[in-house]
Design a protein around this motif. Sequence first.
Motif, mmCIF file in Angstrom:
data_model
loop_
_atom_site.group_PDB
_atom_site.id
_atom_site.type_symbol
_atom_site.label_atom_id
_atom_site.label_comp_id
_atom_site.label_asym_id
_atom_site.label_seq_id
_atom_site.Cartn_x
_atom_site.Cartn_y
_atom_site.Cartn_z
ATOM 1 N N TRP A 135 0.856 -1.185 0.000
ATOM 2 C CA TRP A 135 0.000 0.000 0.000
ATOM 3 C C TRP A 135 0.889 1.231 0.000
ATOM 4 C CZ3 TRP A 135 2.030 -1.500 4.493
ATOM 5 C CH2 TRP A 135 2.210 -0.571 5.531
ATOM 6 N N VAL A 136 0.352 2.325 -0.528
ATOM 7 C CA VAL A 136 1.123 3.566 -0.540
ATOM 8 C C VAL A 136 0.412 4.565 0.352
ATOM 9 C CG1 VAL A 136 2.092 5.391 -1.976
ATOM 10 C CG2 VAL A 136 1.849 3.082 -2.902
ATOM 11 N N PRO A 137 0.981 4.841 1.528
ATOM 12 C CA PRO A 137 0.338 5.804 2.421
ATOM 13 C C PRO A 137 0.389 7.205 1.799
ATOM 14 C CG PRO A 137 2.320 4.836 3.436
ATOM 15 C CD PRO A 137 2.243 4.310 2.054
ATOM 16 N N SER A 138 -0.596 8.035 2.141
ATOM 17 C CA SER A 138 -0.596 9.405 1.610
ATOM 18 C C SER A 138 0.536 10.204 2.248
ATOM 19 C CB SER A 138 -1.923 10.078 1.939
ATOM 20 O OG SER A 138 -1.970 10.352 3.333
ATOM 21 N N LEU A 139 0.849 11.329 1.630
ATOM 22 C CA LEU A 139 1.945 12.165 2.148
ATOM 23 C C LEU A 139 1.656 12.601 3.589
ATOM 24 C CD1 LEU A 139 4.473 12.818 0.599
ATOM 25 C CD2 LEU A 139 3.585 15.128 0.209
ATOM 26 N N GLY A 140 0.385 12.964 3.814
ATOM 27 C CA GLY A 140 -0.031 13.389 5.156
ATOM 28 C C GLY A 140 0.172 12.272 6.167
ATOM 29 N N GLN A 141 -0.191 11.056 5.762
ATOM 30 C CA GLN A 141 -0.025 9.887 6.641
ATOM 31 C C GLN A 141 1.448 9.686 6.982
ATOM 32 O OE1 GLN A 141 -2.122 6.881 4.388
ATOM 33 N NE2 GLN A 141 -2.387 5.668 6.238
ATOM 34 N N VAL A 142 2.285 9.793 5.950
ATOM 35 C CA VAL A 142 3.732 9.599 6.155
ATOM 36 C C VAL A 142 4.262 10.669 7.115
ATOM 37 C CG1 VAL A 142 6.001 9.649 5.047
ATOM 38 C CG2 VAL A 142 4.107 8.452 3.954
ATOM 39 N N GLY A 143 3.832 11.904 6.891
ATOM 40 C CA GLY A 143 4.296 13.004 7.741
ATOM 41 C C GLY A 143 3.894 12.790 9.192
ATOM 42 N N LEU A 144 2.623 12.444 9.403
ATOM 43 C CA LEU A 144 2.142 12.220 10.773
ATOM 44 C C LEU A 144 2.843 11.022 11.409
ATOM 45 C CD1 LEU A 144 -1.697 12.872 10.473
ATOM 46 C CD2 LEU A 144 0.008 14.261 11.662
ATOM 47 N N ALA A 145 3.002 9.965 10.601
ATOM 48 C CA ALA A 145 3.671 8.766 11.128
ATOM 49 C C ALA A 145 5.111 9.099 11.510
ATOM 50 C CB ALA A 145 3.632 7.640 10.110
ATOM 51 N N ALA A 146 5.774 9.919 10.696
ATOM 52 C CA ALA A 146 7.166 10.288 10.996
ATOM 53 C C ALA A 146 7.235 11.023 12.336
ATOM 54 C CB ALA A 146 7.732 11.159 9.881
ATOM 55 N N ILE A 147 6.293 11.959 12.533
ATOM 56 C CA ILE A 147 6.253 12.688 13.808
ATOM 57 C C ILE A 147 5.978 11.713 14.956
ATOM 58 C CG2 ILE A 147 4.954 14.412 15.151
ATOM 59 C CD1 ILE A 147 4.479 15.864 12.463
ATOM 60 N N ALA A 148 5.019 10.802 14.722
ATOM 61 C CA ALA A 148 4.663 9.854 15.778
ATOM 62 C C ALA A 148 5.825 8.922 16.104
ATOM 63 C CB ALA A 148 3.442 9.050 15.359
ATOM 64 N N ILE A 149 6.588 8.508 15.071
ATOM 65 C CA ILE A 149 7.731 7.610 15.309
ATOM 66 C C ILE A 149 8.802 8.348 16.116
ATOM 67 C CG2 ILE A 149 9.649 6.389 14.207
ATOM 68 C CD1 ILE A 149 7.711 5.655 11.935
#
Lengths: 262, 326
Positions: A135-149
């Motif tokens: 699956w390809v997460p959206s840019l927003g998802q990636v950004g939020l996930a990066a912050i969460a990680i």
Amino acid sequence: MALIWRQIRVFLSVYYAYMVEYRAELVLWVLANSLPLIMMGIWVEASQGGQFDLDPIQFARYFISVFFVRQLTIVWVVWEFEKEVVEGKLSPRLLQPIDPVWHHVAGHISERLARLPFTVVLLVLFFVLYPQAVWVPSLGQVGLAAIAILAAFILRFLIQYTFSMFAFWTERATAIEQVWFLFYLFLSGMIAPLELFPDAVRTVILWTPFPYLVYFPAGLLSGLNVNLYQGLGVILFWCLLSFGVNRWLWRRGLKHYSGMGA
Amino acid sequence: MSMITVEHLGKVYPVALKQPGLRGTLSHFWRRQFRQIEAVKDISFQIQPGEVVGFLGPNGAGKTTTLKMLTGLIHPSGGQVRVAGQEPFQRHPAFLEKITLVMGQKQQLLWDLPALDSLRINAAVYGIPDREFRRRVDELTEMLSLHGKLQQPVRKLSLGERMKAELLAALLHQPQVLFLDEPTLGLDVNAQVSVREFLREYNRRFDATILLTSHYMADITALCDRVLLIHQGQLIYDGNLHGLLDRFAPYRQVRLELAQPEPPERLAIYGEIEDITGRDVRLIVQRSELTQSITQILADLAVLDMTITDPPVEEIIGRVFQAGKI
């Protein structure tokens, strides 16, 4: 400011060189953290037969995200700090005009960079073997996930570094971490996503730090329905609390420190 | 103004007590008992800028504990310490930038990387600019004869080279006050000599204040005019080294390897017999009678080999305590 920037650059480059010295060990460490992949196998198999809130593909995506998050949030500072206190190796660090914690932070970040290529190779291999899960997460998802990680790493580091302080008194701070790890294993979402927990239990767990160390970032990445604001708020609360307790224990611990063997 | 001022300094440690055996282990587990150990008792002294002072005492006398308090590593239980105008335990950056502690048994260099990498870290920590960093590394490499060694992983260096690299790392920020705990421990004689020469040169070039402990008398005699003698946590002598030696070690140790064994009564006339093992003999001879005794020995006995040495520091201190006081 220029000095701080230079310190960051030098610390990271030297500790990166240090981590790369242990190439074989790095691969083994990546593989040693493959519990999420085993759990994935179990849950994908189970979900094909039973009734769960997640379908097999969602389970696969969740656990591959868990694997990725775990790779980026591994913390081992308590083992190193305990050794430093017990063997007196903390002493030379205390004599330098920089808080000794920055050596550990640099070590952890550099190790991550050294480990990343192996992690990516494993991820690619996984998706080749299991293309339905791609699956390809959206840019927003990636950004939020990066912050969460990043937040998960900071929280886990702060909590473990706070446990480390007990090395000043007990000389076996790792025992505390091992008890904590048991809770971490079950409540963080590493064994099962929080969706599968009973509602009442989940409500309580969501106020503890555990789910924000694995479930929260992995859920954001794999597209599960997580409460972003509550998540960031709870992380901030636990970070501030650990930081406060940490600094208080640090000051008391130093008075107790005897520089054993040094 | 003094560089180091110590007034009524004391340190008390709690030490857990445990009886041997299973019973002792169980009672240790349930009810731990502690005894308060007074490692340092009411010590006072001052050291002026540029002075090189030897800190002597048997194992467990409180030397290292005192050094740890002077460097701010441990918190004193009582008394006052000021080093370079600061209170060490506050670990103020202005203080840490002026001092260093070298411990013979401890290392700060990263084991698997070349020493140069650890030095780069130190340069960043102390904010030494790149150009100045290279200049200082070159200067110290020259003084320590470490050419080409800083690029090798630390684990591949010999003990002597590693010790010198440790010294380099500890002195990169050009500290004004050096605390050295057994800086020549385990080194061979050549390496000991070069470390000693380096310290003397560093002291001369930077007018640095040095306080050092060592079990090698030669370190002390080569570097220090003044010595502090500590025993059971108390300072029992503070003064000139020669005065101490004349009073408590007015003798030399003479080792003989004889062509054939001799009876003790025959050897006793040359000095006090310390040990006889077959043809190997150790005698203690008063310094004032040394020349005469040696001449006599060589004339009377068939000697294969002979060495004359200073008595070890431990022994001098032993004599100090036999005497009971200074």
